[in-house]
Write an enzyme that holds these catalytic residues in place. Sequence first.
Site, short mmCIF file in Angstrom:
data_model
loop_
_atom_site.label_atom_id
_atom_site.label_comp_id
_atom_site.label_asym_id
_atom_site.label_seq_id
_atom_site.Cartn_x
_atom_site.Cartn_y
_atom_site.Cartn_z
CG ASP A 137 -7.10 10.95 9.73
OD1 ASP A 137 -8.31 11.11 9.44
OD2 ASP A 137 -6.25 10.61 8.90
N GLY A 188 0.82 -1.20 0.00
CA GLY A 188 0.00 0.00 0.00
C GLY A 188 0.85 1.24 0.00
N GLY A 221 0.50 5.72 1.26
CA GLY A 221 -0.31 6.80 1.82
C GLY A 221 0.41 8.11 1.67
N GLY A 222 -0.02 9.11 2.44
CA GLY A 222 0.56 10.43 2.35
C GLY A 222 2.04 10.44 2.75
CE1 TYR A 223 7.15 9.58 7.12
CE2 TYR A 223 7.18 7.23 6.64
CZ TYR A 223 7.79 8.35 7.17
OH TYR A 223 9.03 8.25 7.75
N GLY A 224 4.23 7.76 2.36
CA GLY A 224 5.01 7.04 1.37
C GLY A 224 4.48 5.63 1.18
CE LYS A 225 6.21 3.74 -4.49
NZ LYS A 225 7.10 3.26 -5.58
CB VAL A 226 2.96 0.45 3.53
CG1 VAL A 226 3.03 -0.55 4.68
CG2 VAL A 226 2.59 1.82 4.05
CE LYS A 281 2.71 3.96 7.19
NZ LYS A 281 1.56 4.63 7.86
#
Length: 954
Positions: free
Chosen positions: A750, A633, A635-640, A654
């Site tokens: 959140d 996956g 997200g806003g932080y980067g890839k997981v 992450k």
Amino acid sequence: MMLLVRFCGPLLLVSYCSLVFLAVARTSITDPSEVNALLAARNSLIDPFKHLENWDKGDPCTSNWTGVVCYDTIGTDGYRRVQELQLLNMNLSGNLAPQLGQLSQLKILDFMWNELDGSIPKEIGNISSLRLLLLNGNKLSGALPDELGCLSNLTRLQVDENKISGQIPKSYANLSSVKHLHLNNNSISGQIPSELSKLSSLLHLLLDNNNLSGNLPSELSNLPELRILQLDNNNFSGSEIPATYRNLSKLVKLSLRNCSLRGAIPDFSSIPDLSYLDLSWNDLTGTIPSKLSVNMTTINLSGNRLNGSIPGSFSNLLILQRLSLENNLFTGSIPANIWQNRSFNTNDRLTLDLRNNSLSKILGKLNLPHNVTLRLGGNPVCIDAYVSNIDQFCGSEAEGDGTTESSTNYTTTCPIQACPVDNFFEYVPESPVPCFCASPLRIGYRLKSPSFSYFLPYIYLFEKYLTSALELEPYQLYIDSFIWEEGPRVKMYLKLFPAWNDEHSHIFNSTEVQRLRRMFTSWNFRRTDFFGPYELLNFTLVGPYSEMNFGTQRTRISKGVWAAITLGAIACTVVASTIVTLLIVRRNARYHQNLSRKRLSSKISMKVDGVKFFSFKEMALATDNFNSLAQVGRGGYGKVYRGILSDNTTVAIKRAEQGSLQGQKEFFTEIGLLSRLHHRNLVSLIGYCDEKGEQMLVYEFLPNGTLRDWLSAKAKEKLNFGMRLNIALGSAKGILYLHTEANPPVFHRDIKASNILLDSKLIAKVADFGLSRLAPVQNDEGTLLNHVSTVVKGTPGYIDPEYFLTHKLTDKSDVYSLGIVFLELLTGMHPIFHGKNIVREVAMVHRAGMMFSVIDSRMGSYPSECVERFGSLALRCCHDTPENRPSMLEVVRELENILKMMPETDAIFSESMYPYSGTSASSSSFYTSINQYASSSVSGSDLISDVTPTINPR
């Protein structure tokens, strides 16, 4: 000498270029005395987010200074002058500086909805050009300055909702241009000056909720343009309503509730547009006037000593919404033609409250339309055995009150995944182009003194009025929600959508955003007395608008000046770039020699106890060199990535992308915080990597994905009610730990179904918490103070409306978001689905007694009483007003109580029921949901941000 030239040459060159630029630009700068006045004003304020930190740098009219608007040169001295100072809802505290009076050309002074205290400076009375003085919604105290009466150009004076005391100065009779005088909700005392009758332009006079006394001035009847007179909750002890008030021929609303008035009600039949009459809770006597305007929507005469009968002429009031006559001495019959003589549209409402009188009979049939509410308790008619269905109207609270209104909604069959809600986009209701997706502007708006009791019948007219004033098409406005507040007032949340055009633009451009904001803040709308005065509560810029800054209208500079600036800049750039290039080449080698040594020393000094450091090589081996097959996956932080460490431990890694990298100090500070958070219901941090320009966080691997996976229609496994209740309890316990036991406390901000993960035993663990969500420290009394954010953080559908509107973050904001998750557990719905809001939909069926119609069918059988209590808890968590929501501790206790009520076979699911069976990244992962409503952070740290995965859910 050569050495001096070598090192100082670039600096001297740049300084020379700067002097050339300033010499050219100085032909039109701001008056230095006004710059000094602005600096003094700034220094008297406390700005927690440094909106004003650049007020001592450069020229306010050429810098992008928050809230300062300047125009082209005024006068012959070549100076520009500040004409608008607007600092609306910026969480400022401190006081207003007397130097504001030196802004000689100021037209708008707007400090609404801050935390200002102290008194209003009398020096403001020197600003003869002032047109709008807006100070409402603060904590200002002291008396109203007499000097404000010198503002002959002032059209609007708003100091309501402060702590103003003292008397209304008689000098305010000199405000010859004023149209709106709002002094309500203060502690103003003394008499209303009869001299105010000289205000020939006055439209709205709001003095309610003060300590005014004495007589009602009969001279107010000389106000030729007065439309709204609102004096509720004062103490005009023994005063009568002057009979001359019948001469207020343009009056639309008269509200004198709870003013200790006595005597008779004057004859208002000569006021043709009177729509709203509230004289309740006084000591009035006599009878009701037999004739009132056919435009009446509201008549409230309750709590007096009125007698006689109910006039039959009330049957001619065909748009009447509320007739409140309770707690009086009325006798005789109830004329049924009040409701029988009119036809009702779907949204029409009529409430007749006649309780506690001496009414003995009903003239006509007691067959009420569903739009009508009738209350008869405490009247002799209630013991009339010949009226077959009289009992249903004689309780202390009759059903079908009609006071609760639901906001508008719309339906759409558009595909959910086609509209990127993670950036605050959504489908445009009523768009002429089907499934047009756009990002709206979100606006908090309030009608301060409307002339109606129910809003739904007038929504269409209001939308037409507002879109016309804003020069928008009707489909561009959507009323997301509205609620009645004490006053009564109507607070609403508006969405303004960009228009569909040939360019298919999905957002407003900056010019249009600035135009719309200016329309609201400058009160340039066409006046409407029926909807009454309005106030802007918030103009929130989120999503694609979050980087826009509209504080300044820049001034125009001539083409000649721009040409000179451009040529000078080009010449400076060519020479400076040559010198800088040589310096960079020379120093680059030395930099690379020292870089590795500096990194090594910082690693040694910044280790975090209790958290394992992983090398970049270890992370690469765990993920097969970050193979795309290991990615689960992003997200806003980067890839997981799903990784397997050398000891065969499965972890979630992450990896920050370039735009998410933090400074090393901030990165280690946040890791230090996360390392101290340990709870069974929180995702655990195992370690980190900060090497070779990379930042990575290593977490425990959660094999059963997110709660959103399990609630998805594609989910293969099902959760029964007992499982859902345990997940709810685990989530609540995790959040309770963050609020009360973490040191320092943390507000999550959140919470959503995709941030609640499930381990191999389906135990809930909360993810996505970090440094940016730190709660405020305790005050001396040991209570947590409200925290204010510069921008809103969260995901659409889960954000607390009060936090969205005020930016004030409290623990109750997390309670609201968790309540949304509870509703998801109960119904299986998304927070926003096909344009509908889960809170409104569930609340509507709950009020109608049809709660079980929205229960997720995949839940199987369930104990109805437990589900009912769980649904009620969820709705309490989602209450619009934070004070009416339970605390997180109360939530946990209520869930535990519901769990105790459960049958033993359903209460707790077996820990062996769902053993960990995931063997590949495609079957289960740290995050495995495709959540169409996931959102990247609007702001703040995102070390554990939400993730939109790249694989299908199980």
